[in-house]
Design an enzyme around this catalytic site. Structure first.
Site, PDB file in Angstrom:
ATOM      1  N   GLY A 185       0.861  -1.189   0.000  1.00 55.76           N
ATOM      2  CA  GLY A 185       0.000   0.000   0.000  1.00 55.76           C
ATOM      3  C   GLY A 185       0.884   1.221   0.000  1.00 55.76           C
ATOM      4  O   GLY A 185       1.249   1.747  -1.052  1.00 55.76           O
TER       5      GLY A 185
ATOM      6  N   PHE B 224      -8.272  -3.166  -3.078  1.00 54.01           N
ATOM      7  CA  PHE B 224      -8.880  -1.888  -2.653  1.00 54.01           C
ATOM      8  C   PHE B 224      -8.986  -0.880  -3.803  1.00 54.01           C
ATOM      9  O   PHE B 224      -8.670   0.298  -3.622  1.00 54.01           O
ATOM     10  CB  PHE B 224      -8.030  -1.222  -1.549  1.00 54.01           C
ATOM     11  CG  PHE B 224      -7.926  -1.994  -0.268  1.00 54.01           C
ATOM     12  CD1 PHE B 224      -8.903  -2.872   0.129  1.00 54.01           C
ATOM     13  CD2 PHE B 224      -6.834  -1.791   0.578  1.00 54.01           C
ATOM     14  CE1 PHE B 224      -8.802  -3.562   1.336  1.00 54.01           C
ATOM     15  CE2 PHE B 224      -6.713  -2.471   1.782  1.00 54.01           C
ATOM     16  CZ  PHE B 224      -7.701  -3.358   2.158  1.00 54.01           C
TER      17      PHE B 224
ATOM     18  N   ASP C  89       0.288  13.559  -6.972  1.00 51.79           N
ATOM     19  CA  ASP C  89       0.464  14.991  -6.685  1.00 51.79           C
ATOM     20  C   ASP C  89      -0.753  15.794  -7.146  1.00 51.79           C
ATOM     21  O   ASP C  89      -1.128  16.785  -6.539  1.00 51.79           O
ATOM     22  CB  ASP C  89       1.700  15.551  -7.412  1.00 51.79           C
ATOM     23  CG  ASP C  89       2.986  15.267  -6.640  1.00 51.79           C
ATOM     24  OD1 ASP C  89       2.910  14.815  -5.488  1.00 51.79           O
ATOM     25  OD2 ASP C  89       4.071  15.499  -7.220  1.00 51.79           O
TER      26      ASP C  89
ATOM     27  N   ARG D 151      -4.468  13.944  -5.283  1.00 45.97           N
ATOM     28  CA  ARG D 151      -4.736  14.051  -3.844  1.00 45.97           C
ATOM     29  C   ARG D 151      -5.617  15.238  -3.501  1.00 45.97           C
ATOM     30  O   ARG D 151      -6.467  15.149  -2.620  1.00 45.97           O
ATOM     31  CB  ARG D 151      -3.413  14.157  -3.070  1.00 45.97           C
ATOM     32  CG  ARG D 151      -2.762  12.829  -2.894  1.00 45.97           C
ATOM     33  CD  ARG D 151      -1.379  12.916  -2.285  1.00 45.97           C
ATOM     34  NE  ARG D 151      -0.886  11.573  -2.092  1.00 45.97           N
ATOM     35  CZ  ARG D 151       0.389  11.231  -2.126  1.00 45.97           C
ATOM     36  NH1 ARG D 151       1.319  12.142  -2.339  1.00 45.97           N
ATOM     37  NH2 ARG D 151       0.736   9.978  -1.945  1.00 45.97           N
TER      38      ARG D 151
ATOM     39  N   GLN E  88     -21.101  15.456  18.018  1.00 44.56           N
ATOM     40  CA  GLN E  88     -21.182  15.868  19.423  1.00 44.56           C
ATOM     41  C   GLN E  88     -22.236  16.972  19.609  1.00 44.56           C
ATOM     42  O   GLN E  88     -23.001  16.960  20.579  1.00 44.56           O
ATOM     43  CB  GLN E  88     -19.800  16.368  19.878  1.00 44.56           C
ATOM     44  CG  GLN E  88     -19.653  16.522  21.377  1.00 44.56           C
ATOM     45  CD  GLN E  88     -19.654  15.167  22.104  1.00 44.56           C
ATOM     46  OE1 GLN E  88     -19.403  14.127  21.481  1.00 44.56           O
ATOM     47  NE2 GLN E  88     -19.959  15.190  23.381  1.00 44.56           N
TER      48      GLN E  88
ATOM     49  N   GLY F 273     -25.611  15.744  19.865  1.00 44.60           N
ATOM     50  CA  GLY F 273     -25.863  14.889  21.030  1.00 44.60           C
ATOM     51  C   GLY F 273     -26.276  13.488  20.577  1.00 44.60           C
ATOM     52  O   GLY F 273     -25.732  12.966  19.604  1.00 44.60           O
TER      53      GLY F 273
ATOM     54  N   GLU G  61      -5.261   7.354  -1.202  1.00 46.64           N
ATOM     55  CA  GLU G  61      -4.326   8.192  -1.982  1.00 46.64           C
ATOM     56  C   GLU G  61      -3.145   8.674  -1.138  1.00 46.64           C
ATOM     57  O   GLU G  61      -2.691   9.818  -1.256  1.00 46.64           O
ATOM     58  CB  GLU G  61      -5.086   9.336  -2.661  1.00 46.64           C
ATOM     59  CG  GLU G  61      -5.986   8.764  -3.734  1.00 46.64           C
ATOM     60  CD  GLU G  61      -6.540   9.755  -4.698  1.00 46.64           C
ATOM     61  OE1 GLU G  61      -5.822  10.677  -5.098  1.00 46.64           O
ATOM     62  OE2 GLU G  61      -7.700   9.575  -5.086  1.00 46.64           O
ATOM     63  N   GLY G  62      -2.659   7.753  -0.307  1.00 47.58           N
ATOM     64  CA  GLY G  62      -1.537   8.065   0.580  1.00 47.58           C
ATOM     65  C   GLY G  62      -2.090   8.443   1.939  1.00 47.58           C
ATOM     66  O   GLY G  62      -2.811   9.437   2.060  1.00 47.58           O
TER      67      GLY G  62
HETATM   68  C1  LIG Z   1     -12.029   2.450   0.423  1.00 44.73           C
HETATM   69  C2  LIG Z   1     -10.654   2.405  -0.171  1.00 44.73           C
HETATM   70  C3  LIG Z   1     -10.456   2.821  -1.476  1.00 44.73           C
HETATM   71  C4  LIG Z   1      -9.176   2.773  -2.041  1.00 44.73           C
HETATM   72  N1  LIG Z   1      -9.009   3.108  -3.361  1.00 44.73           N
HETATM   73  C5  LIG Z   1      -7.809   2.879  -3.960  1.00 44.73           C
HETATM   74  C6  LIG Z   1      -7.656   3.035  -5.376  1.00 44.73           C
HETATM   75  O1  LIG Z   1      -8.580   3.441  -6.085  1.00 44.73           O
HETATM   76  N2  LIG Z   1      -6.449   2.731  -5.938  1.00 44.73           N
HETATM   77  C7  LIG Z   1      -5.403   2.283  -5.195  1.00 44.73           C
HETATM   78  O2  LIG Z   1      -4.352   2.002  -5.763  1.00 44.73           O
HETATM   79  N3  LIG Z   1      -5.508   2.116  -3.846  1.00 44.73           N
HETATM   80  C8  LIG Z   1      -6.687   2.403  -3.218  1.00 44.73           C
HETATM   81  N4  LIG Z   1      -6.834   2.215  -1.872  1.00 44.73           N
HETATM   82  C9  LIG Z   1      -5.683   1.773  -1.079  1.00 44.73           C
HETATM   83  C10 LIG Z   1      -5.126   2.853  -0.166  1.00 44.73           C
HETATM   84  O3  LIG Z   1      -4.511   3.861  -0.917  1.00 44.73           O
HETATM   85  C11 LIG Z   1      -4.166   2.151   0.823  1.00 44.73           C
HETATM   86  O4  LIG Z   1      -4.976   1.379   1.692  1.00 44.73           O
HETATM   87  C12 LIG Z   1      -3.335   3.145   1.592  1.00 44.73           C
HETATM   88  O5  LIG Z   1      -2.404   3.780   0.744  1.00 44.73           O
HETATM   89  C13 LIG Z   1      -2.568   2.494   2.739  1.00 44.73           C
HETATM   90  O6  LIG Z   1      -1.966   1.297   2.360  1.00 44.73           O
HETATM   91  P1  LIG Z   1      -2.174   0.001   3.270  1.00 44.73           P
HETATM   92  O7  LIG Z   1      -3.637  -0.164   3.462  1.00 44.73           O
HETATM   93  O8  LIG Z   1      -1.436  -1.109   2.641  1.00 44.73           O
HETATM   94  O9  LIG Z   1      -1.544   0.380   4.667  1.00 44.73           O
HETATM   95  P2  LIG Z   1       0.006   0.232   5.068  1.00 44.73           P
HETATM   96  O10 LIG Z   1       0.869   0.802   4.008  1.00 44.73           O
HETATM   97  O11 LIG Z   1       0.232  -1.179   5.473  1.00 44.73           O
HETATM   98  O12 LIG Z   1       0.055   1.169   6.339  1.00 44.73           O
HETATM   99  C14 LIG Z   1      -0.440   0.757   7.615  1.00 44.73           C
HETATM  100  C15 LIG Z   1      -0.212   1.916   8.591  1.00 44.73           C
HETATM  101  O13 LIG Z   1       1.201   2.206   8.694  1.00 44.73           O
HETATM  102  C16 LIG Z   1       1.447   3.553   8.335  1.00 44.73           C
HETATM  103  N5  LIG Z   1       2.713   3.618   7.611  1.00 44.73           N
HETATM  104  C17 LIG Z   1       3.085   2.897   6.522  1.00 44.73           C
HETATM  105  N6  LIG Z   1       4.327   3.224   6.150  1.00 44.73           N
HETATM  106  C18 LIG Z   1       4.747   4.179   7.004  1.00 44.73           C
HETATM  107  C19 LIG Z   1       5.951   4.958   7.146  1.00 44.73           C
HETATM  108  N7  LIG Z   1       6.966   4.821   6.279  1.00 44.73           N
HETATM  109  N8  LIG Z   1       6.045   5.850   8.162  1.00 44.73           N
HETATM  110  C20 LIG Z   1       5.004   6.033   9.014  1.00 44.73           C
HETATM  111  N9  LIG Z   1       3.839   5.341   8.949  1.00 44.73           N
HETATM  112  C21 LIG Z   1       3.729   4.439   7.938  1.00 44.73           C
HETATM  113  C22 LIG Z   1       0.262   3.962   7.453  1.00 44.73           C
HETATM  114  O14 LIG Z   1       0.076   5.378   7.468  1.00 44.73           O
HETATM  115  C23 LIG Z   1      -0.873   3.222   8.136  1.00 44.73           C
HETATM  116  O15 LIG Z   1      -1.301   3.959   9.261  1.00 44.73           O
HETATM  117  C24 LIG Z   1      -8.094   2.317  -1.262  1.00 44.73           C
HETATM  118  C25 LIG Z   1      -8.301   1.911   0.065  1.00 44.73           C
HETATM  119  C26 LIG Z   1      -9.554   1.930   0.601  1.00 44.73           C
HETATM  120  C27 LIG Z   1      -9.759   1.452   2.023  1.00 44.73           C
END
Ligand SMILES: Cc1cc2nc3c(=O)[nH]c(=O)nc-3n(C[C@H](O)[C@H](O)[C@H](O)COP(=O)(O)OP(=O)(O)OC[C@H]3O[C@@H](n4cnc5c(N)ncnc54)[C@H](O)[C@@H]3O)c2cc1C
Length: 393
Positions: A131, A156, A240, A243, A339, A342, A366-367
């Site tokens: 991700g 996703f 870029d 987002r 909130q 209520g 999107e990040g």
């Molecule tokens: C409803 C929905 C729609 C989506 N739509 C799309 C889409 O259209 N196209 C697409 O490609 N993706 C899509 N996504 C995927 C989404 O972009 C990812 O879920 C997101 O980027 C996070 O990746 P991950 O879930 O693998 O979490 P992870 O990367 O596993 O992260 C888990 C946690 O660790 C934190 N973390 C990770 N790396 C670091 C770091 N280096 N430093 C600090 N904290 C960190 C993250 O912020 C998060 O809190 C979608 C997701 C959802 C739930």
């Protein structure tokens, strides 16, 4: 007339979108949320009123009205229904790689039908194991004559099963990290490509989020965007610019929740007066309004930067700041709105309950907002600027 940051023409279009949102989408929002069904009627409304065209240049069938107005349109729709606002934002996300890296032939082939809304798009970067760390992706695209053969899966993906055009990132050189990634356009009817499942979710319930599976899916080599190995750079340039679409969604949710809470606080009475006249509630309303307006400042600044031709290098930080602040604001403001209502705020009959659930995803996709903070800090470290107090003892 209150002061407005938009020009007369922009205001006219914003007002059209605003009345469509109020009259045609707002009455559908609760049902879209409860039915979990993709709102094709909203897509039809956008097609009829040429709202998808706001995202595209005139030469490809769009309105050519620029980025700021596109963001304003997403904001207006998201004030009443975040799922519907996302339809506009993802049409941009899914077509940006074509706009930024497509050849003239690719653009002419695909963009007009996306600008009219005849074809919906999707952006497929995320995988089950990658991700935030997109370089860890496993999907491959190996060249075979005039074709690439795709194998792997994406997780996703917004608009899965409703899009007919997918921007897909895959490794053309599986041994490499970022440098091994390439970008492709994949059409929905490609044999060997299917949507394996759709995910039930906390919010944006009418939007589809699905798993894409590629098993020996053959696509023409002509569908490669840019050169082999350009994929990661393209993915980041897209983000870029896309987002801020999520930021606009968050901003719309925040403003919608603020407006609803204000109306409620005016009419709900406790201890002999409207709750808006209790100082603690008044302070909440003031903070909600102020943060939302500050978020709008960051977002509209980004829109103006693009419309006035700011270099790409300057967009990264501005985009990440707009996304971070608008979406953190959405989450905070909607929680405060619940909130203020209520007990009623916690009940599905009142829209702030849905808005709070919808706001959460804007901090994640999107990040994540952790990643936005990393991006902003990285850009700050690149800047050659000194504190005015440097060297002062
Ligand atoms: C409803 C929905 C729609 C989506 N739509 C799309 C889409 O259209 N196209 C697409 O490609 N993706 C899509 N996504 C995927 C989404 O972009 C990812 O879920 C997101 O980027 C996070 O990746 P991950 O879930 O693998 O979490 P992870 O990367 O596993 O992260 C888990 C946690 O660790 C934190 N973390 C990770 N790396 C670091 C770091 N280096 N430093 C600090 N904290 C960190 C993250 O912020 C998060 O809190 C979608 C997701 C959802 C739930």
């Amino acid at each position: 007339m209150p002061w407005e940051p938009l020009t007369g023409e922009q205001l006219e279009i914003r007002n059209l979108v605003r009345s469509l949102a109020r009259e045609r989408i707002a009455p559908r929002a609760a049902e879209i949320d409860s039915s979990h069904e993709f709102p094709w009627d909203v897509v039809e409304l956008f097609r009829e009123h040429e709202l998808f065209g706001l995202l595209f240049e005139e030469q490809y069938g769009g309105a050519g009205t620029g980025t700021l107005l596109a963001l304003v349109a997403i904001e207006e729709v998201s004030k009443v229904c975040a799922t519907s606002g996302l339809i506009l934002a993802v049409q941009d996300l899914g077509s940006l790689a074509l706009k930024l890296a497509g050849t003239e032939a690719q653009k002419e082939r695909f963009l007009p039908k996306v600008a009219s809304g005849e074809r919906l798009t999707a952006y497929a970067l995320t995988e089950a194991g990658s991700g935030s760390d997109s370089a860890a992706m496993r999907t491959t695209a190996l060249r075979d004559g005039d074709e690439y053969v795709l194998d792997g899966s994406k997780r996703f993906i917004t608009n899965a099963a409703v899009a007919s055009l997918y921007t897909v990132f895959a490794k053309t050189d599986p041994g490499e990290g970022h440098a091994g990634i390439s970008a492709f356009v994949v059409e929905a009817e490609t044999p060997g490509f299917e949507v394996a499942r759709l995910e039930p979710k906390m919010g944006i319930a009418g939007s589809t989020t699905g798993e894409l599976v590629f098993e020996g899916a053959r696509i023409p080599a002509a569908n490669l965007l840019g050169e082999e190995g350009d994929g990661f750079k393209i993915a980041m340039r897209v983000l870029d610019r896309s987002r801020p679409g999520v930021a606009a969604q968050g901003l719309g949710i925040a403003q919608g929740a603020t407006d609803y809470a204000l109306d409620y606080a005016r009419s709900r009475e406790t201890m002999g007066k409207p709750i808006a006249e209790h100082q603690i509630i008044a302070a909440k309303l003031a903070d909600m309004e102020t943060q939302t307006e500050a978020a709008r400042g960051l977002l509209y600044r980004f829109g103006r930067m693009v419309d006035e031709g700011a270099p790409d290098a300057e967009l990264t930080k501005a985009s990440a700041m707009a996304k971070l602040y608008c979406t953190d604001t959405a989450m905070w403001v909607t929680t405060e709105a619940v909130q203020i209502l209520g007990g009623y705020g916690y009940i599905k009959e009142y829209p702030v309950e849905r808005m709070m659930r919808d706001a959460k995803i804007t901090q994640i996709y999107e990040g994540t907002n952790e990643i936005q903070r990393i991006v902003i800090a990285r850009e700050m470290l690149k800047e050659s600027r000194a504190s005015l107090l440097a060297g002062v003892t």
